[in-house]
Design an enzyme around this catalytic site. Structure first.
Site, mmCIF file in Angstrom:
data_model
loop_
_atom_site.group_PDB
_atom_site.id
_atom_site.type_symbol
_atom_site.label_atom_id
_atom_site.label_comp_id
_atom_site.label_asym_id
_atom_site.label_seq_id
_atom_site.Cartn_x
_atom_site.Cartn_y
_atom_site.Cartn_z
ATOM 1 N N HIS A 92 0.818 -1.208 0.000
ATOM 2 C CA HIS A 92 0.000 0.000 0.000
ATOM 3 C C HIS A 92 0.861 1.271 0.000
ATOM 4 C CE1 HIS A 92 -3.817 1.874 0.035
ATOM 5 N NE2 HIS A 92 -4.450 0.981 0.767
ATOM 6 N N ALA A 93 2.119 1.162 0.379
ATOM 7 C CA ALA A 93 3.022 2.310 0.298
ATOM 8 C C ALA A 93 3.295 2.692 -1.143
ATOM 9 C CB ALA A 93 4.340 2.001 1.009
#
Length: 482
Positions: A139-140
């Site tokens: 998700h980064a």
């Protein structure tokens, strides 16, 4: 130097062995459309060719000395496609149950942070010759919209055409030295208090406006007001996945007949499915379940950097309402208020405050929170996360293979061990559910209720109950004291 935004970095700090912060996708492919036919080696090589010039696929993390600032992205000079694209086969008969079991296991494995944060598992032997791609990205690196955009770099509109979006040229630049990273981190550390001061006034004004909306009955649902269920506690690292398909035209029919939106209908279906699921287990709370609904602010954001440009609103799912059309109408009214409330919030507010997430203390706090089982002791923030990702209205081809199914899967959190994500694709709506195995072991029973709830709504619409007649019935009920 490409520094992670505070929001991007927060997904790294939130990650623990139990709370994995990657997003996944199950992509079902028909390889019969591939020019020259399917072969794993050729498939892998074509993936390699298409991702080579995309930074999201070829960059890795580098920490800042002493953890004084968020990490940076640097080009992986040793990028190797064989570290990212893997081959598996399902045991016979290779149906949806076997696929769910395998992908559930893969979803529970963390990504290697020493390499670019993505993996692709090519799964053969599914459903009479089909191939499945199970994709994981941290998700980064992506949010819902940027993840969809990345998919376009791997897809085409025809089997033998180039990708929809060709990669842009990017300058890799030099990799900074330790002293340069330390110097930049010190500057950021010393200027952080000044930035915090600038955020206090608008945040205070927002609180005042929210109180006013709450008094007027036009505020979105509040966090920490959710009832407790069996999937609202401390999670483990085990995952379960379930998939379902809905007809987009049928959803649009309900939308048009009731004057609502596709998103309203999807949320009402989810609410009905969860109501039936909990009712059968004698676990249905008297008050409505509360969902966090991620919202893209990419168009409104003033920030140029960062992969994640999202905010969120809270939505009651009407699980305390038996009548499906009444639930839908309530949902539409509440969603209208929630959207208006959300629009009054700065598009960059979540990203601005996330800049103050400290690498060391944030990660320690998350581990302490889980270790003390605090999610089971304080009021429930929200029950689950629900996302609705608009997809292509026409067929797409992944490395030349037609996409027959596209099921996105988001992360689950301590306190909310269930995530439901739906995506439209070529006339269908694909439902992907992922949950903590210990919190919701019978996830198949939940996903099977989604088509049933859509059929129930369609039948109710067929009885010609309009939004006006629903409101009239509710007023009559209130007047009679019922």
């Amino acid at each position: 130097m490409d520094r992670l935004s505070g929001l991007d970095a927060s997904f790294l700090y939130l990650e623990t062995p139990a709370q994995l912060m990657h997003v996944c996708g199950v992509i079902v492919l028909d390889p019969s459309t591939m020019p020259g036919g399917y072969g794993f080696a050729a498939f892998r090589d074509e993936v390699d060719r298409r991702v080579r010039d995309l930074p999201e696929f070829t960059r890795r993390l580098r920490k800042v000395p002493l953890g004084l600032d968020h990490p940076i992205w640097v080009h992986d000079r040793h990028f190797d496609i064989d570290r990212h694209v893997h081959r598996l086969a399902l045991p016979s008969p290779g149906g949806r149950a076997e696929l769910a079991e395998l992908t559930s296991h893969l979803a529970g494995l963390p990504l290697d942070r020493s390499r670019p944060l993505w993996e692709m598992w090519v799964i053969e032997g599914y459903d009479d010759g089909k191939v499945v791609v199970f994709m994981k990205m941290h998700h980064a690196t992506v949010d819902g919209v940027s993840g969809s955009n990345l998919l376009f770099h791997l897809c085409s509109l025809e089997a033998d055409q180039p990708p929809i979006a060709e990669p842009e040229s990017h300058e890799r630049g030099h990799e900074p030295s330790q002293s340069e990273l330390l110097g930049r981190a010190l500057v950021t550390t010393f200027t952080r208090p000044l930035n915090a001061v600038r955020l206090v006034t608008p945040s205070a004004q927002l609180v005042t406006k929210t109180v006013g909306r709450a008094r007027a009955g036009t505020a979105m649902a509040a966090p920490f007001s959710a009832p407790r269920t069996s999937f609202n506690g401390t999670i483990t690292g085990h995952r379960v996945i379930a998939l379902a398909d809905l007809d987009l035209e049928e959803i649009r029919h309900v939308k048009n007949a009731t004057g609502t939106t596709v998103n309203d209908v999807v949320l009402a279906i989810a609410g009905g499915a969860l109501r039936a699921y909990l009712l059968d287990r004698d676990e249905l709370p008297s008050s409505s379940l509360l969902a966090t609904v991620p919202v893209s602010v990419r168009e409104e954001s003033r920030r140029s950097g960062g992969a994640n440009k999202v905010s969120a609103l809270f939505a009651k799912l009407g699980t305390d309402t038996e009548d499906p059309l009444e639930r839908l109408q309530d949902m539409a009214e509440r969603n209208k208020n929630a959207k208006e409330h959300h629009q009054a919030i700065s598009a960059d507010s979540l990203q601005d405050w996330a800049e103050f997430a400290a690498p060391r203390t944030f990660g320690l706090a998350v581990r302490t929170y889980a270790g003390l089982k605090l999610p089971e002791k304080h009021p429930v923030v929200h029950n689950l996360v629900i996302s609705n990702v608009p997809g292509p209205p026409v067929p797409l081809y992944f490395m030349g293979a037609r996409i027959d199914g596209l099921y996105p899967l988001g992360p689950v959190f301590h306190g909310a061990g269930l995530n439901i994500t739906v995506a439209s694709n070529n006339g269908q709506v694909h439902v992907g559910i992922i949950a903590c195995r210990e919190s919701l072991p019978d996830v198949d029973d939940l996903v099977d209720r989604f088509p049933v709830e859509l059929a129930t709504l369609t039948a109710a619409v067929g009885r010609k109950k309009s939004p006006a007649s629903i409101k009239q019935a509710r007023k009559k009920k209130a007047a009679s004291g019922g």
